[in-house]
Write a protein that holds these residues in place. Structure first.
Motif, PDB file in Angstrom:
ATOM      1  N   ARG A 145       0.836  -1.205   0.000  1.00 46.55           N
ATOM      2  CA  ARG A 145       0.000   0.000   0.000  1.00 46.55           C
ATOM      3  C   ARG A 145       0.867   1.251   0.000  1.00 46.55           C
ATOM      4  NH1 ARG A 145      -1.176   4.521   0.696  1.00 46.55           N
ATOM      5  NH2 ARG A 145      -3.048   5.445   1.630  1.00 46.55           N
ATOM      6  N   TYR A 146       2.026   1.170   0.633  1.00 46.14           N
ATOM      7  CA  TYR A 146       2.900   2.323   0.782  1.00 46.14           C
ATOM      8  C   TYR A 146       4.209   2.088   0.018  1.00 46.14           C
ATOM      9  CZ  TYR A 146      -0.379   2.985   4.620  1.00 46.14           C
ATOM     10  OH  TYR A 146      -1.520   3.100   5.367  1.00 46.14           O
ATOM     11  N   ASP A 147       4.835   3.183  -0.352  1.00 44.54           N
ATOM     12  CA  ASP A 147       6.116   3.077  -1.067  1.00 44.54           C
ATOM     13  C   ASP A 147       7.241   2.661  -0.126  1.00 44.54           C
ATOM     14  OD1 ASP A 147       4.817   3.918  -3.364  1.00 44.54           O
ATOM     15  OD2 ASP A 147       5.300   6.038  -3.022  1.00 44.54           O
ATOM     16  N   ASP A 148       7.116   3.020   1.143  1.00 41.51           N
ATOM     17  CA  ASP A 148       8.187   2.700   2.090  1.00 41.51           C
ATOM     18  C   ASP A 148       7.583   2.542   3.482  1.00 41.51           C
ATOM     19  OD1 ASP A 148      10.667   2.235   3.150  1.00 41.51           O
ATOM     20  OD2 ASP A 148      11.306   4.343   3.176  1.00 41.51           O
ATOM     21  N   VAL A 149       7.991   1.486   4.172  1.00 37.05           N
ATOM     22  CA  VAL A 149       7.566   1.247   5.550  1.00 37.05           C
ATOM     23  C   VAL A 149       8.827   1.070   6.383  1.00 37.05           C
ATOM     24  CG1 VAL A 149       6.250  -0.219   7.130  1.00 37.05           C
ATOM     25  CG2 VAL A 149       5.448   0.122   4.782  1.00 37.05           C
ATOM     26  N   ARG A 150       9.007   1.932   7.374  1.00 36.54           N
ATOM     27  CA  ARG A 150      10.231   1.904   8.175  1.00 36.54           C
ATOM     28  C   ARG A 150       9.915   1.587   9.639  1.00 36.54           C
ATOM     29  NH1 ARG A 150      13.509   7.232   5.863  1.00 36.54           N
ATOM     30  NH2 ARG A 150      13.282   6.704   3.639  1.00 36.54           N
ATOM     31  N   LEU A 151      10.889   1.015  10.308  1.00 38.37           N
ATOM     32  CA  LEU A 151      10.773   0.708  11.731  1.00 38.37           C
ATOM     33  C   LEU A 151      11.785   1.547  12.491  1.00 38.37           C
ATOM     34  CD1 LEU A 151       9.538  -1.062  13.996  1.00 38.37           C
ATOM     35  CD2 LEU A 151      11.379  -2.716  13.548  1.00 38.37           C
ATOM     36  N   TYR A 152      11.291   2.364  13.428  1.00 35.49           N
ATOM     37  CA  TYR A 152      12.196   3.175  14.250  1.00 35.49           C
ATOM     38  C   TYR A 152      13.124   2.249  15.009  1.00 35.49           C
ATOM     39  CZ  TYR A 152      13.476   7.402  16.853  1.00 35.49           C
ATOM     40  OH  TYR A 152      14.155   8.478  17.378  1.00 35.49           O
ATOM     41  N   ASP A 153      14.405   2.567  15.039  1.00 32.25           N
ATOM     42  CA  ASP A 153      15.418   1.597  15.478  1.00 32.25           C
ATOM     43  C   ASP A 153      15.525   1.424  16.984  1.00 32.25           C
ATOM     44  OD1 ASP A 153      16.509   4.012  16.118  1.00 32.25           O
ATOM     45  OD2 ASP A 153      18.342   3.803  14.939  1.00 32.25           O
ATOM     46  N   ARG A 154      14.689   2.084  17.756  1.00 30.15           N
ATOM     47  CA  ARG A 154      14.746   1.929  19.218  1.00 30.15           C
ATOM     48  C   ARG A 154      13.414   2.377  19.812  1.00 30.15           C
ATOM     49  NH1 ARG A 154      17.431   6.257  17.489  1.00 30.15           N
ATOM     50  NH2 ARG A 154      16.973   8.325  18.366  1.00 30.15           N
ATOM     51  N   ALA A 155      13.215   2.031  21.089  1.00 27.16           N
ATOM     52  CA  ALA A 155      12.017   2.512  21.782  1.00 27.16           C
ATOM     53  C   ALA A 155      12.093   4.032  21.881  1.00 27.16           C
ATOM     54  CB  ALA A 155      11.930   1.882  23.170  1.00 27.16           C
ATOM     55  N   TYR A 156      10.995   4.699  21.596  1.00 25.52           N
ATOM     56  CA  TYR A 156      11.022   6.165  21.530  1.00 25.52           C
ATOM     57  C   TYR A 156      11.178   6.802  22.898  1.00 25.52           C
ATOM     58  CZ  TYR A 156       9.951  10.911  20.075  1.00 25.52           C
ATOM     59  OH  TYR A 156      10.020  12.258  19.816  1.00 25.52           O
ATOM     60  N   ARG A 157      10.511   6.199  23.903  1.00 22.81           N
ATOM     61  CA  ARG A 157      10.636   6.743  25.254  1.00 22.81           C
ATOM     62  C   ARG A 157      10.741   5.581  26.242  1.00 22.81           C
ATOM     63  NH1 ARG A 157       7.459  10.632  25.572  1.00 22.81           N
ATOM     64  NH2 ARG A 157       6.129  10.529  23.746  1.00 22.81           N
TER      65      ARG A 157
END
Length: 348
Positions: free
Chosen positions: A100-112
């Motif tokens: 559905r999307y051109d790019d799907v990324r995973l943030y490389d660490r827990a945000y908080r």
């Protein structure tokens, strides 16, 4: 003619009438199909790149109430570290697989840090993440919690009654704009039955087994919730009527072989020839299903409506099950037309 001959003649007449009645009877065959549905959340077509972020506020352990023959076990909690990562990683994979999307990324660490209270991303945090990562929207896991209950077989240390895992969580889709960040919220809530294999002869092995269960549950919930963001396949049931006439049998044989175009041609011809309202209603329903499975959704919707109209005209003599089934199919086809338009707009 003797009295015996009269009785014999009457019996033959009754048998012939019964045979004619049975010959006119129809049966119904149900079939399973998969239909492509748009995402459950409306995501603007301008969103082409998304970022999956672990922003979960979750306790470090999940309560675990296990018994051994109704005697409580020593293990009262199970560590939940990495469960949010498993969820986010699998969610990203399922969304990417849908294209559905051109790019799907995973943030490389827990945000908080996970010990902080449940706190959604602020509008400024969303804009900053989108700028830094080069994406159009952020999908954040903001909460994920578990609770395990179950009994353990006292003989083999295996689960006797299936484990019951309660899951609750919160996901947010955030799309930044110059004025107000658009946020869509998804609540996760389910109670799942789970089982595992292996010996459970120590608190450590029990804890490890429970962590394996939580991991599988996390993957399942991620797979299930991906349908909120991407087109997905849904199982559905359709049906067609059969009859004893040679032409109808031929059409049913084509339908059983999934040759819907050939079946539809015969059912169309039979419909034009039919005079009985019930026969026309059933044939119209068959034509609707065959046209749907040929991909002609608009035509299928028209024929489903025609079949329902036939039944409505004789609603006083038709059983409610048949009437309601055809009504639901008519509504389902109208929904399929709306879904198909949304899917075609997305592909543009």
């Amino acid at each position: 003619m003797t009295q015996t001959d009269k009785r014999r003649g009457w019996g033959i007449c009754v048998c012939l009438n019964l045979l004619l009645l049975l010959a006119s009877c129809s049966t119904i065959r149900f079939i399973g199909i998969d239909t492509l549905e748009p995402s459950e959340l409306h995501v603007p077509h301008t969103v082409r790149r998304v970022l999956i972020v672990d922003n979960a506020a979750m306790p470090s352990t999940a309560p675990c109430a296990l018994t051994l023959g109704k005697i409580p076990l020593e293990v009262t909690e199970v560590t939940t570290d990495s469960m949010a990562f498993y969820y986010c990683h699998t969610l990203g994979e399922r969304i990417a697989d849908a294209h559905r999307y051109d790019d799907v990324r995973l943030y490389d660490r827990a945000y908080r840090p996970s010990h902080l209270s449940d706190q959604p991303l602020s509008a400024s945090e969303v804009r900053q993440l989108c700028t830094d990562e080069g994406v159009d929207a952020v999908i954040s896991l903001d909460r994920l919690q578990f609770s395990i209950k179950g009994d353990v077989d006292p003989l083999y240390f295996l689960t006797h009654d299936p484990l019951r895992v309660e899951v609750s969580g919160l996901i947010r889709l955030s799309i930044p704009s110059d004025t107000l960040t658009m946020v869509r919220t998804v609540h996760l809530s389910d109670t799942l039955r789970a089982a595992f294999e292996g010996t459970i002869d120590s608190p450590e092995s029990i804890s490890q087994a429970m962590r394996t269960v939580l991991r599988e549950v996390s993957l399942y919930m991620a797979d299930k919730s991906s349908s909120r963001f991407v087109p997905h396949w849904e199982p559905n049931v359709r049906w067609y009527y059969t009859s004893s006439s040679s032409a109808w049998k031929e059409a049913s044989a084509y339908a059983a072989a999934e040759k819907w175009k050939e079946a539809a041609a015969i059912w169309h011809r039979l419909y034009d020839q039919a005079r009985n309202w019930k026969v026309k209603a059933r044939l119209a329903s068959n034509i609707a299903v065959s046209e749907e499975l040929c991909g002609n959704l608009s035509t299928a919707s028209d024929w489903a409506e025609r079949s329902y109209t036939h039944y409505l005209e004789y609603a006083s003599v038709i059983d409610s099950t048949t009437l309601n089934r055809q009504r639901r199919y008519t509504e389902a086809m109208k929904q399929r037309l709306r879904s198909d338009k949304e899917l075609r707009d997305w592909r543009k």
